[in-house]
Design a protein around this motif. Structure first.
Motif, PDB file in Angstrom:
ATOM      1  N   GLY A   2       0.819  -1.187   0.000  1.00 42.65           N
ATOM      2  CA  GLY A   2       0.000   0.000   0.000  1.00 42.65           C
ATOM      3  C   GLY A   2       0.858   1.243   0.000  1.00 42.65           C
ATOM      4  O   GLY A   2       1.832   1.385  -0.711  1.00 42.65           O
ATOM      5  N   GLY A   3       0.491   2.221   0.880  1.00 39.37           N
ATOM      6  CA  GLY A   3       1.271   3.439   0.981  1.00 39.37           C
ATOM      7  C   GLY A   3       2.274   3.386   2.090  1.00 39.37           C
ATOM      8  O   GLY A   3       2.849   4.394   2.463  1.00 39.37           O
ATOM      9  N   TRP A  31      -0.803   4.177   8.386  1.00 41.03           N
ATOM     10  CA  TRP A  31      -0.839   3.079   9.355  1.00 41.03           C
ATOM     11  C   TRP A  31      -2.035   2.165   9.105  1.00 41.03           C
ATOM     12  O   TRP A  31      -1.925   0.949   9.217  1.00 41.03           O
ATOM     13  CB  TRP A  31      -0.871   3.629  10.772  1.00 41.03           C
ATOM     14  N   ARG A  32      -3.173   2.741   8.745  1.00 42.30           N
ATOM     15  CA  ARG A  32      -4.350   1.915   8.435  1.00 42.30           C
ATOM     16  C   ARG A  32      -4.052   0.980   7.267  1.00 42.30           C
ATOM     17  O   ARG A  32      -4.422  -0.200   7.291  1.00 42.30           O
ATOM     18  CB  ARG A  32      -5.552   2.811   8.116  1.00 42.30           C
ATOM     19  N   SER A  36      -3.810  -3.149   7.745  1.00 45.33           N
ATOM     20  CA  SER A  36      -4.762  -3.987   7.019  1.00 45.33           C
ATOM     21  C   SER A  36      -4.070  -4.928   6.048  1.00 45.33           C
ATOM     22  O   SER A  36      -4.514  -6.050   5.834  1.00 45.33           O
ATOM     23  CB  SER A  36      -5.773  -3.109   6.276  1.00 45.33           C
ATOM     24  N   GLU A  37      -2.966  -4.478   5.443  1.00 46.42           N
ATOM     25  CA  GLU A  37      -2.286  -5.333   4.485  1.00 46.42           C
ATOM     26  C   GLU A  37      -1.330  -6.311   5.163  1.00 46.42           C
ATOM     27  O   GLU A  37      -1.159  -7.444   4.718  1.00 46.42           O
ATOM     28  CB  GLU A  37      -1.540  -4.486   3.456  1.00 46.42           C
ATOM     29  N   VAL A  42      -8.873  -4.152   8.729  1.00 44.17           N
ATOM     30  CA  VAL A  42      -9.433  -3.674   9.992  1.00 44.17           C
ATOM     31  C   VAL A  42      -9.712  -2.176   9.869  1.00 44.17           C
ATOM     32  O   VAL A  42      -9.176  -1.492   8.997  1.00 44.17           O
ATOM     33  CB  VAL A  42      -8.471  -3.913  11.187  1.00 44.17           C
ATOM     34  N   ALA A  43     -10.564  -1.679  10.769  1.00 44.62           N
ATOM     35  CA  ALA A  43     -10.814  -0.245  10.898  1.00 44.62           C
ATOM     36  C   ALA A  43     -10.069   0.245  12.135  1.00 44.62           C
ATOM     37  O   ALA A  43     -10.153  -0.378  13.199  1.00 44.62           O
ATOM     38  CB  ALA A  43     -12.307   0.031  11.027  1.00 44.62           C
TER      39      ALA A  43
END
Length: 331
Positions: A2-3, A31-32, A36-37, A42-43
């Motif tokens: 991701g990022g 961080w999200r 998640s990856e 998750v939220a």
């Protein structure tokens, strides 16, 4: 990933990500993505604005994923919308190294002290709460590695295992030692270590639930499952032998297993096939013949093994090995 921003790993077999160097307003969104990856979708929410320094360092040990996490106060929700059950589902074993962590699942909440641990199941909603900056060790343990060792897997989620006494202390010490260990493990050693660690975790979990009225039967069933796991490589393994070792009648053994699900024969077959599939994908056993792997896991007849494997997995052992090792071969 991701990022997420890559961090310098401390070990050659390690991957690492950090929000360091990002603008403060970018850190939580990144961080999200990382969480998640790296784990499961998750939220993540927090109570206050500001910088959100977080780091993950992860590596694989056999079938286990071992992560060390440092992050900020937050609430982590595994919601029904984010759950897609699939092959490779895992239990997460979380061992906080700092105070202020809790886990909620299946109507239970475990409040954890530093050094305790808890297990949650990725296939159902859960919530992790951290009321202050924290450090944590997390193990992702495949269902197929841990669930067969538990009498009632849904009964041990979100239950605190104390890390300062009994089997919990032994398991917590092993988990912490694994996370902090240096030096790569070869495939066979890593798989064996993961198997033994899963057994230790199962033993610790077996002692933490309040005994129900049927506790005696549950303990006997756990003893049956443990005995089967120890002797899967014995082609002569039979219900009568296991019953004798556990100290019950064969009839009672069959009754216990019927309440859990599969028959004795089906249970043994599936566990042998799972172990054989693991070894077919082990590069260090690439020189083993398929017949050798079959015999290692209790199959006298390689043809019977191949037929059972294909019925269970939908492909031949040869094709499964080729897929796992990244080679092309005729099935």
């Amino acid at each position: 990933m991701g990022g997420g921003r890559a961090a310098a790993p401390e070990r050659p077999d390690e991957r690492a990500w950090t929000t360091a160097g990002l603008a403060a307003h970018e850190q939580l969104p990144v961080w999200r993505e990382v969480a998640s990856e790296a784990f499961v979708p998750v939220a993540i929410s927090r109570a206050a604005d500001g910088p959100f320094m977080s780091t993950v360092r992860a590596r694989e040990v056999g079938p286990l994923a071992v992560s060390q996490i440092a992050s900020q106060a937050q609430l982590v929700d595994r919601t029904p919308a984010g759950i897609q059950r699939r092959a490779g589902d895992v239990f997460f074993l979380n061992l906080p190294l700092t105070a202020g962590a809790s886990a909620t699942q299946d109507g239970r909440t475990a409040e954890l002290a530093a050094g305790d641990f808890v297990v949650v199941d990725s296939t159902r909603p859960f919530q992790l709460a951290f009321d202050r900056p924290f450090e944590q060790i997390s193990l992702a343990i495949p269902h197929e590695t841990l669930a067969p060792l538990l009498v009632a897997p849904a009964e041990v989620t979100a239950v605190r295992v104390r890390g300062d006494t009994g089997v919990g202390a032994v398991a917590a010490g092993a988990i912490t030692g694994l996370a902090r260990s240096s030096g790569a493990l070869d495939g066979r050693a890593a798989a064996a270590l993961a198997e033994r660690l899963a057994g230790l975790v199962a033993l610790a979990l077996a002692g933490v639930r309040t005994p129900p009225p049927s506790a005696g039967r549950a303990l006997i069933l756990q003893a049956v499952l443990d005995e089967v796991e120890r002797r899967l490589g014995d082609p002569d393994l039979s219900p009568a032998q296991v019953a004798e070792r556990v100290g019950i009648s064969t009839r009672y053994l069959h009754r216990l297993l019927s309440e859990r699900g599969p028959s004795f024969g089906r249970w043994v077959l599936v566990r042998r096939l799972e172990r054989a599939r693991r070894d077919l994908g082990d590069p260090l056993r690439a020189h083993w013949s398929i017949a050798d792997i079959a015999r290692e896991h209790g199959f006298r007849d390689p043809s019977h093994f191949a037929r059972a494997f294909r019925r269970h997995y939908g492909l031949t052992p040869r094709a499964a090995r080729a897929r796992a090792l990244g080679r092309r071969t005729a099935a």
